[in-house]
Design a protein around this motif. Sequence first.
Motif, short mmCIF file in Angstrom:
data_model
loop_
_atom_site.label_atom_id
_atom_site.label_comp_id
_atom_site.label_asym_id
_atom_site.label_seq_id
_atom_site.Cartn_x
_atom_site.Cartn_y
_atom_site.Cartn_z
N HIS A 1 0.87 -1.19 0.00
CA HIS A 1 0.00 0.00 0.00
C HIS A 1 0.90 1.23 0.00
N LYS A 2 0.75 2.07 -1.00
CA LYS A 2 1.58 3.27 -1.14
C LYS A 2 0.93 4.47 -0.44
N ASP A 3 1.73 5.19 0.35
CA ASP A 3 1.28 6.40 1.05
C ASP A 3 2.51 7.25 1.31
N ASP A 4 2.67 8.33 0.55
CA ASP A 4 3.89 9.14 0.64
C ASP A 4 3.72 10.39 1.48
N SER A 5 2.72 10.40 2.38
CA SER A 5 2.50 11.61 3.18
C SER A 5 3.62 11.85 4.19
N ASP A 6 4.29 10.78 4.63
CA ASP A 6 5.43 10.90 5.53
C ASP A 6 6.50 9.93 5.06
N PRO A 7 7.79 10.23 5.32
CA PRO A 7 8.88 9.37 4.82
C PRO A 7 9.08 8.13 5.69
N VAL A 8 8.01 7.38 5.90
CA VAL A 8 8.07 6.20 6.76
C VAL A 8 7.39 5.03 6.07
N VAL B 1 2.66 -7.38 4.83
CA VAL B 1 2.14 -6.09 4.34
C VAL B 1 3.22 -5.04 4.48
N ILE B 2 3.45 -4.29 3.41
CA ILE B 2 4.35 -3.14 3.42
C ILE B 2 3.53 -1.93 3.04
N ALA B 3 3.49 -0.94 3.91
CA ALA B 3 2.66 0.24 3.68
C ALA B 3 3.45 1.49 3.98
N GLY B 4 3.31 2.49 3.10
CA GLY B 4 3.97 3.76 3.34
C GLY B 4 4.63 4.31 2.11
N ASP C 1 -4.06 17.86 5.09
CA ASP C 1 -5.30 17.51 4.40
C ASP C 1 -5.33 16.07 3.88
N GLU C 2 -4.52 15.19 4.46
CA GLU C 2 -4.51 13.80 4.00
C GLU C 2 -5.86 13.14 4.21
N PHE D 1 5.87 12.76 13.45
CA PHE D 1 4.78 13.72 13.26
C PHE D 1 3.65 13.14 12.41
N GLU D 2 3.54 11.80 12.40
CA GLU D 2 2.67 11.14 11.43
C GLU D 2 1.19 11.39 11.69
#
Length: 947
Positions: A56-63, A232-235, A536-537, A869-870
Motif C-alpha cells: 500500500h503506497k502512502d507518501d504523506s510521511d517518509p516512513v 504487508v508493506i505500507a507507506g 489535508d490527507e 509527526f505522522e
Amino acid sequence: MIPHTAIFMNFLRLSAFFVLLSALILQSSCTPPGQKDFSVDYEKFVLDNGLEVIFHKDDSDPVTAVALTFHVGSARELPGRTGFAHLFEHLLFLESENLGRGGLDQMSSRIGGSGANGSTSRDRTNYFQTVPNDALEKMIWAEADKLGFFINTVNEMVLEKEKQVVKNEKRQGVDNAPYGHTGYVIGKNLYPEDHPYSWQVIGSLDDLQAATLDDVINFYNTWYVPNNATLVIAGDFDSDQAREWVHKYFDEIPAGEEIEPLATRGSDLSEIKKLYHEDNYARLPELRLTWPGVELYHDDAYALDILAQLLSDGKTAPLYEVIVEEEELSSGVSMFSGNSELAGEITLRVRAFAETDLNDVYAAIEKGFARYEENGFTENDLVRVKAGIETGFYNGLQSVLGKAFQLAQYNIFAGDPGYINEDIRKTLDVTLADVRRVYETYVKDQPFVATSFVPLGETELVLAGSSEAEVAIEEIVAQGEGEAFELPEDTPYERTPSSFDRSVEPPYGASPEIRVPEVWTAESTNGMKIYGIENDELPLVRFNLRIESGMIAEDPEKIGVSNLLAEMLTRGTANRTPAELEQAIDLLGASINVSSGRQDITLSANTLTKNYEETLKLAQEILLEPRWDEREFELARQSVISRIAQQQSSPNSIATNEFNKVIYGEDHIFSRNPIGTVESVEAITMDDLKAYYEAYVSPTITSMHVAGSAGRDEVVSSLDELNELWQPKEIPNTSVIFPEGREEAAVFFYDVPNASQSVLRIGYLSMPETDEDYYPAVVMNYKLGGGGFASRLTQELREGKGFTYGIGSGFSGTNVPGPFIISSGVRSNVTLESLQSIKTILEDYPETFTQEDLENTKSFLLKSNARAFETLGAKLNILETMSMNGWEADYITQRQQIVRDMTLDEITRLARTYANPGKMVYVIVGDARTQLPRLRQLGYGEPILLN
C-alpha cells in the motif's frame, strides 16, 4: 490480557493493545455516505512458497510500516499446551540466525524504528514496526530471518527464560489486576472444554511451565510457515524495488505442510450459568453477562455491533437510562459484540458503586431490555451511531501501520484485502428491523454466563444462585526458589543454508527527508493564543482548548474541584439537556471531551472536516454556557468516588499516588491525586465549581491547538463569535514552590497482601522541560531505560533475568519541575533482586556508557523524527509543547542539534547528576509479609511502611 503500565513503558510489547487496535480498525471500517466505493488502494501478489504479499503506497510521511502476520493464535493450540502462540510472539524477537541475539531490538534502536512489536489473538499473531523509509530493506531482511532462520536458535535455557517473562506478563495483566480473571471464568464456562476459545490467549502458568523444547519446535514448524503468513508493506517506498527485495529474502524459504482451515464452532451453552469470585484487588462489585454471539463477518455481526451501542452508549440508551440515571447503581454501562474467526460473544458489563447488590443491577438490566422492547429505537438513533462509525473509520487510517493492520486482517480472515467494500456495505445496510431481529435471536430469553466479581468478604453482593468460580491463585513465597536461572553463552547450532550470505545487514537506502510540520500561530483579541498545523490527507480535524488551571489552582482542602468541573461541562448546557447535547455531538460524528489535570483543564474535540464549525459551536456552548444541574452534579460526584475506589484497587495507581506523596511531601499540592479523595469530593459543592469557573476559565490563560484539514484563515474566522463572547478576566496567582531534591535515598513500602507482583516506582523530583539540561538528560536516558528493548534496564531485568514483563525510565517535566521515574512490575519473590539490579545499573551507567552507545542513541533520536509527526495527535503534541513552554516551532530543530552535539563527557556528567541512585526514593507496592524484611539489604536503611 493487555496490561497497561506506566507512561514510560511505551516500548513494551503490549499484545492486547494492538489486538484492540486491530479490532477497532475492523469494527469502524464504515464508508461515509456518498463514498461507498472507498477503499485503501493496494497491490497483492503471492510467492511460490505461498507467502501472500500486500503493498500500500502512502507518501504523506517518509516512513514505511512492515507487518508480518501469521494465521495462528491460541485457537490452534491443544488443551494442556496453551499459550504457545503468545509465547512465540515473545520468542521471535529474541534471536535469529543472521541478526543474532537481541539483534532485532538493537537494529530497531539504530534505524529509528518504532520499537519492533507484536500481538497475539485467538486467531492470528502479528509482528510489526514502522521505520524511516531508508531502512525498508533492513526490515524485509529481518522479517525473512524471523520466518526462515529462527527456530535453530532456540535452546532449553532461552525457552525457560522467556517462560518467566510471559508468566510475569500474566501476573501483571491478569493475576495482579482487578477483575483480571474474568475472561478466564467466562471462557471456561461459555465454551466446551475442548473448544479452542475455552482457554485464554496467554495460556496458563502450568501449561507454560510444562512446555518442552520439542513442543515448541513442532508448533513453530507447523504454523510459522510462508503459506500461513501475510506480509504487508505500507507507506512511502518504491514498489518495484520492494518487490525485488521481497523475492530476494523470502523466495527460498520453503513452504510448510498444507494447513486446513478450522471450521466455525460456536458455543453450546444451553442454560444460564452464574459464577462468582472474591477478587483480591477489586473495590467495586462488577456484573458481566455474556451471550454466545456470531463469528467474524457473519451477516448478523453488523447488526449486533449496532445493537450493543444503541442499548448502552449514550444518555438515551435504555440500559444507561435505567442503570445510571434512574437507579443510580453505576457511573456507566458498556455492551459490545466481539467477533472472532470461529465464534463470537455479546458482553454486557456493569461495574457498580461500592456495596451495590448485583441482584439490583441485574433487575435494572432486565428493566432496560423491557424498555427497549416497548419503545424500540428511532432512525435518528441509527444515524447517530453510523455517524460515529464514519469518524472512527478515518481515525483508524491516520497511520500507515493502521492501514497495514487493516489490509492484513481482511486478507487473512476474508481472503481478500478488498473485502472492506463488502464489509462497509453490510454495516451501512443495517436497519432497525435487523437490530430488533438480532436482539430477539441472540439476547432475549437466551442463555448466558453471568460473572459476579466482588471485593473480598462481600459475597452477599453476588447474583443469586451463583456458584464459586474455579480460579487458580499463585502462592506467594519469600524468595524465588526454583525460578532462578542464567542465560548460557552462545551455543553452536546448525545454520540454515541460503543461496547468499544473509549475515550481512543490508545498507540504508537514500536518507529520508525529515518533514517537520509547518506551524502557524495567531492570537484573538480576547487574549487566546492559537496554534495550528494544516494537514489535508484525511477529512479530519482535531482541536483542543487548554486552560492553564487544573489542580494547581485548587483549595488543598477540596482537591477535585477542577476534575468535577470538567465532568460537569459535558453534562448539558444552559439550553440543552445532557441527552440533547450528546445527541447533537453524535449526529456530527464528533467527540467532545473535557478533562483536567495538575495544571490544566482541556476541552478536546475530534470531528470530520465538513463538521468542524458545527463542532466548534458546540464546544463554545459547552465552555461558555454551563448547565449547573444539581442532579447531574450528584451523578458526577458519585462517578468520581467510584473512580477513586477503582484506583485504590490498582497496584499501579497506588504506586503512582504514593510516589507523588513521597517526592513532593504530604503538604504539597502536587502530592495530591488530581481527582481528589472520597472525603474531599464529598465536601465539594456546586458553589465551589461555580467559583472556580468564574476565577479561572478565561481566554487569557487559554491556548487553542488545531491539526487537520483546516487552514489558518478558516480556523481564525471560525473563532470570531467565541472571541466576542468570551471576555478576558484577571486570574489569581497559581504559582507554587517546589521542594529541593533529596540528598539521601530511602525505601518506602505499601502493603497489598498476597500481591503476585511488586510494583516499583524509583526516582526523584527533577527539573522542568524548560531547563537547559532537560532534553540533554532525555538523550542520556535513552540507553538507560527510555530506549525500550535496547535499554539496559530491559536487557538486564527482562531479557537477562526474566524478572519483569517490562521496565522503563524517563523524565516528565512540564513548565514546572517533574519527576524522573523508573517504573516496573516484577515477580513478587524477586523484589529485592530487581531493586539491586536497578541500583547496580544506575551506579555503573556513567562509567560504562560507550562511544557505540552514543552513536546508537544519536542514530535513533535523529532518524526517528521521520515518523514523529505522522498522526494528528502527534501534531497536536508539538503545538501543546510550544504553547506551554512559550517556544517557537524551531524547538524541534534545536533538539536535533543537541543530539548531534552530544559527547561522552556530557553523557557522563548528566548521568552522574540525574541518574544517581543514592538520591532517589524507592517506592514498592507489594506483599509486605514476604518482601518487606528483605529490603533492608538494599543498603538504604530501614524501609518505611506507608500503610
